[in-house]
Each structure stands twice: as structure tokens, then as C-alpha cells.
Write an enzyme that holds these catalytic residues in place. Sequence first.
Site: not given
Length: 160
Positions: A126-128
Amino acid sequence: MSDKYMIDYQSPIGIVEITGTEEGVYSVLFTERDILQYPLTENTPKSLIDCYQQLDLYFKGELETFSFPYIVEGTDFQKNVWNTLPSISYGKTGSYKDIAAAIGNEKAVRAVGSTNGKNKLCIVLPCHRIIGSNGSLTGYAGGLWRKEWLLEHENKHASK
């Protein structure tokens, strides 16, 4: 090496292209295409079907962590950064500095940012969830509007 397969998942925020083999998924990336090109078929490997089904549950707000097999390709540093991203819980955010500290290299903030931008397993790793230290939304390969949508989606569905 196994054959590579591709399938498309129609998410509420665009088509997600899933690429992988029998062994696992290599990439989960947003595409700017408007038309599904790669449907599920009887030849689609289980790893891609599992990814597709889990993405569907995620977008319905019914899944917080992914468990299908995936394969992370990159340098040891990149793998370390990407494998640390899931430590930021669903519905929460962190900064590049947080990830740098978590991998034991507090001075690597810029390198963490650069690595984050090269993540091929978006949503899954989850780089977001990574935002600026000042709370601002920072770059996202899928577009800032998608990042904002994903964060709002998770915040709305997170287990309180």
C-alpha cells in the site's frame, strides 16, 4: 520460467491490470485504458484469480489485507521498502520518514520515496498510504485522485 498471464479488473477508479504466473502475481497496476482487454479465462492461473477476487473484496470494503501469492522484484533495498509498506495499517497513513526508520535507515527518505514510486504491486503493497510528513498527499503513480479515493475508501471501511 512459467508463462506470464494478464487479466484486467474493473475497479471503481479504473482498470487494474494484473500480471503474473502460476507461482504468483508480479504486478497490479492501474491503466488508463477504458476497455477491458484481458478477461479471466479457463487458463488464468489461480494466483491471478485469487488476486482478482481479493481486489473485488477490497473495493467492496470487505478486505483489509491481501493473501494471494505475489513476487516482489527489485534490489534488496527496494524489496525491504516494499515489504515494509503493509506495516502501515488499512485506514492509516505514514510518511517516507516512517518507512526509512522502519527499515533502519533514517537518512534514506528520498530513496524510500523513489522506491515507493516504482512499486508494481499497488494497493497490495500500500504505497498509497504514504503521505508527506506535513500531511499532504504526495505523488502516486496511479494519479493523486486515485490515491485520495483509496485513502477515503479505507478510512470509511476501516475496522474502528
